[in-house]
Design an enzyme around this catalytic site. Structure first.
Site, PDB file in Angstrom:
ATOM      1  N   HIS A 135      55.290  93.177  -7.689  1.00 14.96           N
ATOM      2  CA  HIS A 135      54.176  92.745  -8.542  1.00 14.96           C
ATOM      3  C   HIS A 135      53.662  91.378  -8.091  1.00 14.96           C
ATOM      4  O   HIS A 135      54.335  90.662  -7.360  1.00 14.96           O
ATOM      5  CB  HIS A 135      54.609  92.680 -10.011  1.00 14.96           C
ATOM      6  N   LYS A 139      53.503  87.712 -12.914  1.00 14.05           N
ATOM      7  CA  LYS A 139      54.236  88.552 -13.872  1.00 14.05           C
ATOM      8  C   LYS A 139      55.505  87.819 -14.300  1.00 14.05           C
ATOM      9  O   LYS A 139      56.291  87.385 -13.463  1.00 14.05           O
ATOM     10  CB  LYS A 139      54.570  89.912 -13.239  1.00 14.05           C
TER      11      LYS A 139
END
Ligand code: NAD
Length: 245
Positions: A135, A139
């Protein structure tokens, strides 16, 4: 061809803007209103005679939002996260009372949900399994909800994974990743990635990789469309895109 009138709740948000753009350009959909913080959702639904509201807002207001949508006369397609089993029971009652359906999915990306289902199926046949998720650097939580959900589904098929590994000497603590039912979980965070995941399953003489990459928010839209079509035709509560795939 009937056109669905859609109100977008959270229309100024990242997902909301993507939904507005999608609805405006889709021949089966018509934008009946945009709502964000401070607007009267119920009034917009009624003024626009909305068939369905697509909601991507905030977990804290999830129940108020669903209640307003159903009791204002529209079906709900909800991407906002945080629903508990108790919430779902309450919503089931509202669906029955109002005759308006509610579709909630923690993940609207078709390929992502398929990846989870494929991994579950494969877990029956492979003794070794590791999940690597990738990600963007902003995040905050790790591993991702999708990685945990994938591991949960795989663990329904096999009690133990990776029993044959010989992990005895850690040169750097944590290098083998997190552990869920023996499945190793690894989280990569860096710019360039949006949301990717790889499930690696292995056995003697072979390994198999199941991978999904989402590179922009438009990847959620086919699932949102399927949910809108399903829930306006079926006055029920659906939790999870896998139920209509
Ligand atoms: N299910 C999925 O596939 C999926 C995918 C992406 C994001 N999400 C979830 O969707 C939600 C929104 O994500 P995002 O990235 O678009 O967030 P975001 O912060 O960019 O957008 C949220 C929007 O909701 C608005 N909002 C806040 N309170 C509101 C209220 N009372 N009424 C109307 N609008 C209100 C905000 O002003 C903002 O415009 C989060 O819960 C996120 O976890 C789910």
């Amino acid at each position: 061809m009937s056109v669905l009138k859609v109100v977008v709740n959270g229309a100024r948000g990242k997902m909301g803007q993507t939904v507005v753009d999608f609805v405006e350009h889709h021949s089966k959909l018509q934008l009946a209103g945009q709502v964000d913080l401070g607007d009267d959702l119920g009034a917009v639904i009624q003024q626009g005679s909305a068939d369905v509201v697509v909601d991507f807002t905030r977990p804290e207001i999830r129940m108020d939002t669903v209640k307003t949508i159903l009791f204002s006369g529209a079906a709900a397609v909800v991407g906002t996260t945080g629903f508990t089993p108790e919430d779902l029971e309450t919503i089931r009652g509202w669906v029955k009372e109002t005759g308006n359906g509610c579709f909630i999915a923690p993940n609207f990306i078709v390929g992502n949900v398929l990846m989870q289902q494929f991994a579950k199926q494969a877990a029956r046949y492979y003794e070794y399994a590791e999940i690597i998720e990738y990600h963007h650097e902003n995040k905050v939580d790790f591993p991702s909800g999708t990685a945990v959900k994938t591991a949960e589904l795989m663990a329904e098929e096999r009690e133990k994974f990776n029993v044959g590994t010989n992990d005895q000497v850690a040169n750097v603590e944590g290098s083998r990743g997190g552990d869920f039912a023996g499945i190793k979980l690894h989280a990569v965070r860096m710019p360039g990635f949006v949301a990717s995941q790889e499930v690696i399953l292995g056995d003697k003489g072979q390994y198999m990789t199941i991978r999904h990459d989402s590179i922009e928010r438009t990847s959620y839209m086919p699932g949102v469309l399927m949910a809108c079509e399903h829930i306006t035709a079926n006055a029920e509560l659906v939790y999870g895109l896998e139920h209509i795939l």
